[in-house]
Design a protein around this motif. Structure first.
Motif, PDB file in Angstrom:
ATOM      1  N   THR A  24      -4.380   3.233   1.205  1.00 14.76           N
ATOM      2  CA  THR A  24      -4.479   3.187   2.660  1.00 14.76           C
ATOM      3  C   THR A  24      -5.259   4.428   3.083  1.00 14.76           C
ATOM      4  O   THR A  24      -5.950   5.029   2.257  1.00 14.76           O
ATOM      5  CB  THR A  24      -3.073   3.128   3.284  1.00 14.76           C
ATOM      6  OG1 THR A  24      -3.182   2.993   4.712  1.00 14.76           O
ATOM      7  CG2 THR A  24      -2.261   4.365   2.961  1.00 14.76           C
ATOM      8  N   ASP A  25      -5.153   4.835   4.331  1.00 16.82           N
ATOM      9  CA  ASP A  25      -5.757   6.102   4.748  1.00 16.82           C
ATOM     10  C   ASP A  25      -4.963   7.235   4.112  1.00 16.82           C
ATOM     11  O   ASP A  25      -3.786   7.434   4.424  1.00 16.82           O
ATOM     12  CB  ASP A  25      -5.733   6.215   6.272  1.00 16.82           C
ATOM     13  CG  ASP A  25      -6.455   7.458   6.782  1.00 16.82           C
ATOM     14  OD1 ASP A  25      -6.830   8.322   5.960  1.00 16.82           O
ATOM     15  OD2 ASP A  25      -6.644   7.562   8.008  1.00 16.82           O
ATOM     16  N   VAL A  26      -5.599   7.961   3.211  1.00 17.47           N
ATOM     17  CA  VAL A  26      -4.903   9.013   2.464  1.00 17.47           C
ATOM     18  C   VAL A  26      -5.105  10.393   3.083  1.00 17.47           C
ATOM     19  O   VAL A  26      -4.470  11.365   2.650  1.00 17.47           O
ATOM     20  CB  VAL A  26      -5.358   9.041   0.997  1.00 17.47           C
ATOM     21  CG1 VAL A  26      -5.006   7.735   0.302  1.00 17.47           C
ATOM     22  CG2 VAL A  26      -6.858   9.326   0.872  1.00 17.47           C
ATOM     23  N   ASP A  47       0.825  -1.208   0.000  1.00 16.12           N
ATOM     24  CA  ASP A  47       0.000   0.000   0.000  1.00 16.12           C
ATOM     25  C   ASP A  47       0.860   1.260   0.000  1.00 16.12           C
ATOM     26  O   ASP A  47       2.097   1.202  -0.020  1.00 16.12           O
ATOM     27  CB  ASP A  47      -1.005  -0.010   1.152  1.00 16.12           C
ATOM     28  CG  ASP A  47      -0.356   0.121   2.525  1.00 16.12           C
ATOM     29  OD1 ASP A  47       0.722   0.739   2.647  1.00 16.12           O
ATOM     30  OD2 ASP A  47      -0.938  -0.394   3.505  1.00 16.12           O
ATOM     31  N   ALA A  48       0.198   2.395   0.025  1.00 18.55           N
ATOM     32  CA  ALA A  48       0.877   3.684  -0.134  1.00 18.55           C
ATOM     33  C   ALA A  48       1.354   4.282   1.188  1.00 18.55           C
ATOM     34  O   ALA A  48       1.700   5.464   1.227  1.00 18.55           O
ATOM     35  CB  ALA A  48      -0.063   4.667  -0.830  1.00 18.55           C
ATOM     36  N   LEU A  74      -8.492   1.494   0.397  1.00 22.10           N
ATOM     37  CA  LEU A  74      -8.608   2.938   0.546  1.00 22.10           C
ATOM     38  C   LEU A  74      -9.438   3.294   1.768  1.00 22.10           C
ATOM     39  O   LEU A  74     -10.519   2.742   1.993  1.00 22.10           O
ATOM     40  CB  LEU A  74      -9.251   3.538  -0.709  1.00 22.10           C
ATOM     41  CG  LEU A  74      -9.449   5.058  -0.720  1.00 22.10           C
ATOM     42  CD1 LEU A  74      -8.107   5.778  -0.660  1.00 22.10           C
ATOM     43  CD2 LEU A  74     -10.234   5.476  -1.968  1.00 22.10           C
ATOM     44  N   VAL A  75      -8.920   4.236   2.543  1.00 23.52           N
ATOM     45  CA  VAL A  75      -9.612   4.733   3.738  1.00 23.52           C
ATOM     46  C   VAL A  75      -9.681   6.247   3.642  1.00 23.52           C
ATOM     47  O   VAL A  75      -8.690   6.906   3.302  1.00 23.52           O
ATOM     48  CB  VAL A  75      -8.869   4.306   5.025  1.00 23.52           C
ATOM     49  CG1 VAL A  75      -9.543   4.892   6.254  1.00 23.52           C
ATOM     50  CG2 VAL A  75      -8.811   2.785   5.129  1.00 23.52           C
ATOM     51  N   ILE A  84       2.890   8.078   1.690  1.00 21.43           N
ATOM     52  CA  ILE A  84       2.208   9.111   2.472  1.00 21.43           C
ATOM     53  C   ILE A  84       3.080   9.575   3.629  1.00 21.43           C
ATOM     54  O   ILE A  84       3.160  10.777   3.922  1.00 21.43           O
ATOM     55  CB  ILE A  84       0.851   8.573   2.963  1.00 21.43           C
ATOM     56  CG1 ILE A  84      -0.083   8.422   1.762  1.00 21.43           C
ATOM     57  CG2 ILE A  84       0.244   9.484   4.016  1.00 21.43           C
ATOM     58  CD1 ILE A  84      -1.388   7.758   2.069  1.00 21.43           C
ATOM     59  N   GLU A  85       3.766   8.643   4.266  1.00 23.23           N
ATOM     60  CA  GLU A  85       4.674   9.022   5.351  1.00 23.23           C
ATOM     61  C   GLU A  85       5.769   9.960   4.855  1.00 23.23           C
ATOM     62  O   GLU A  85       6.112  10.947   5.530  1.00 23.23           O
ATOM     63  CB  GLU A  85       5.292   7.764   5.958  1.00 23.23           C
ATOM     64  CG  GLU A  85       6.197   8.035   7.146  1.00 23.23           C
ATOM     65  CD  GLU A  85       6.753   6.761   7.759  1.00 23.23           C
ATOM     66  OE1 GLU A  85       7.792   6.855   8.445  1.00 23.23           O
ATOM     67  OE2 GLU A  85       6.160   5.691   7.550  1.00 23.23           O
TER      68      GLU A  85
END
Length: 319
Positions: free
Chosen positions: A119-121, A80-81, A142-143, A85-86
Motif C-alpha cells: 500500500t502507501d508505505v 495489504d500492509a 505499492l504506492v 503500517i498503522e
C-alpha cells in the motif's frame, strides 16, 4: 525466479526472529544488538501480525531497538500492509532509537514477491524522521508518492514489477542524505510499467547529492536502462553501479561501455546477464584492468526460444 532466503541482517545487525505465539519470551537477547523480525503466517495464522507486534512491544525494551524486520502478515496475497503500517506509526513514540525498517520479508514459500500486497508505505518515513534505512518487498498495490526525508541513507524496493508511479515518486523525492538506492524494476507482466524516461530524475542526480551506490536491476528493459546510464550525470559520483539480475544483452553492455568512463567505480555489478563471452571480455578489459571490481557471474540466467529461434529471456526474480 523467486526469493528463497529471509533477510540475514539489517542495519549491519544480525536478524533475530521474535518467538511466535506460545514461544518463550524470557531471556531474550539484547534489544539493540539485533534486527528484530516480527512475523505471522500467511496461511492459517494463529495470530495476526498486529498481535505479534503488540506482544513484541510488551516483551522487548523497544526504546533500544534499532532495526525492525516486518515478516509475513496473514493472507498477504490478498490483504495489504495497511494494518501493519498503522501499527508501526501508532507505536512511533516507543521506538526512539529505530533507524531501519524492512517491510515484507517473505520468501516464495510464504508469498511470491509479486503476490505480496503493499500500500502507501511512506507513512513509515513520515513517522520516523530519524530512519536511515528503509526497505520494501512486493510491488502489488505499492504506492510511494514523492517525500522529503532528511536522514534516509538507504532505500531498497524489491519487486517483480515496480509501478512507474513509484519510480516517479522516488525520483521526485527530496533525499539529501541518500547514499544507496536499489530498485528492482521487474516486468510488465507483474506491474513493472516504467520506462527509461521515468528514471531521468534519478539519473540526473539533482535530488540525490549524496548518492554513491545505484542499483537499477531485475529489469526486462535492462538494455535501455544501461544505455541511459551511459550518459547519466549521476554516474560520475558513484562508487557502485549495479545493473544486475535483468535482461542485459550485448546491446546494452556495449552502449554502457561506449558512454562515459566507468573506471572511477569501485564496483560494477552485472551478475545474471545474457552477455556473450566476447562482450564479457570487453567489459573486463575496459574496467577490470583499471582496478574496478566486476561481477559477471551469469548465475542461472534462463533463456528459451520459440520454434523460429526467437529468444525468450527472463529477469532473475519475477513471480
Amino acid at each position: 525466479m523467486t526469493v528463497t532466503d529471509h533477510l540475514q541482517a539489517l542495519y549491519r545487525l544480525p536478524a533475530h526472529t521474535f518467538p511466535g505465539p506460545g514461544g518463550r519470551t524470557d531471556g531474550l537477547p539484547d534489544p539493540e544488538a539485533f534486527a528484530w523480525r516480527v512475523t505471522s503466517d500467511v496461511y492459517d495464522a494463529e495470530e495476526d501480525w498486529t498481535k505479534a507486534f503488540a506482544r513484541f512491544c510488551s516483551a522487548v525494551d523497544t526504546t533500544r531497538v534499532r532495526a525492525l524486520i516486518v515478516g509475513a502478515w496473514q493472507e498477504a496475497y490478498d490483504t495489504d500492509a495497511s494494518d501493519v503500517i498503522e501499527a508501526l506509526v501508532a507505536a512511533r513514540d516507543r521506538f526512539p532509537a529505530l533507524r531501519a525498517v524492512f517491510l515484507g520479508d517473505m520468501v516464495g514459500e510464504e508469498c511470491e514477491i509479486s503476490w505480496i500486497n503493499q500500500t502507501d508505505v511512506t507513512p513509515v518515513l513520515a513517522a520516523f524522521p530519524a530512519l536511515e534505512e528503509f526497505g520494501v518487498r512486493g510491488g502489488s498495490g505499492l504506492v510511494f508518492p514523492a517525500v522529503s526525508h532528511r536522514a534516509l541513507r538507504k532505500l531498497v524496493i524489491e519487486t517483480g514489477g515496480l509501478p512507474a508511479e513509484v519510480v516517479r515518486g522516488v525520483g521526485g523525492s527530496d533525499l539529501p542524505e541518500l547514499v544507496h538506492l536499489d530498485l528492482w524494476l521487474g516486468t510488465p507482466e507483474y506491474g513493472g510499467d516504467s520506462e527509461v524516461a521515468d528514471l531521468e530524475p534519478i539519473l540526473s542526480g539533482a535530488r540525490l547529492p549524496s548518492l554513491r551506490h545505484l542499483a537499477l536491476r531485475n529489469s526486462e528493459i535492462q538494455d535501455a536502462v544501461a544505455a541511459a546510464v551511459a550518459s547519466a550525470p549521476v554516474v560520475a559520483r558513484l562508487e557502485v553501479l549495479d545493473l544486475s539480475m535483468g535482461v542485459l544483452t550485448d546491446e546494452g553492455a556495449a552502449a554502457l561501455l561506449g558512454g562515459q568512463p566507468l573506471t572511477h567505480l569501485k564496483k560494477l555489478d552485472l551478475h545474471y546477464h545474457y552477455l556473450s563471452e566476447s562482450l564479457q571480455e570487453r567489459v573486463r578489459r575496459t574496467v577490470e584492468t583499471a582496478g574496478v571490481e566486476v561481477d559477471l557471474d551469469r548465475d542461472d540466467a534462463e533463456e528459451d526460444s520459440d520454434d523460429d529461434g526467437t529468444p525468450w529471456r527472463y529477469v532473475a526474480v519475477g513471480e
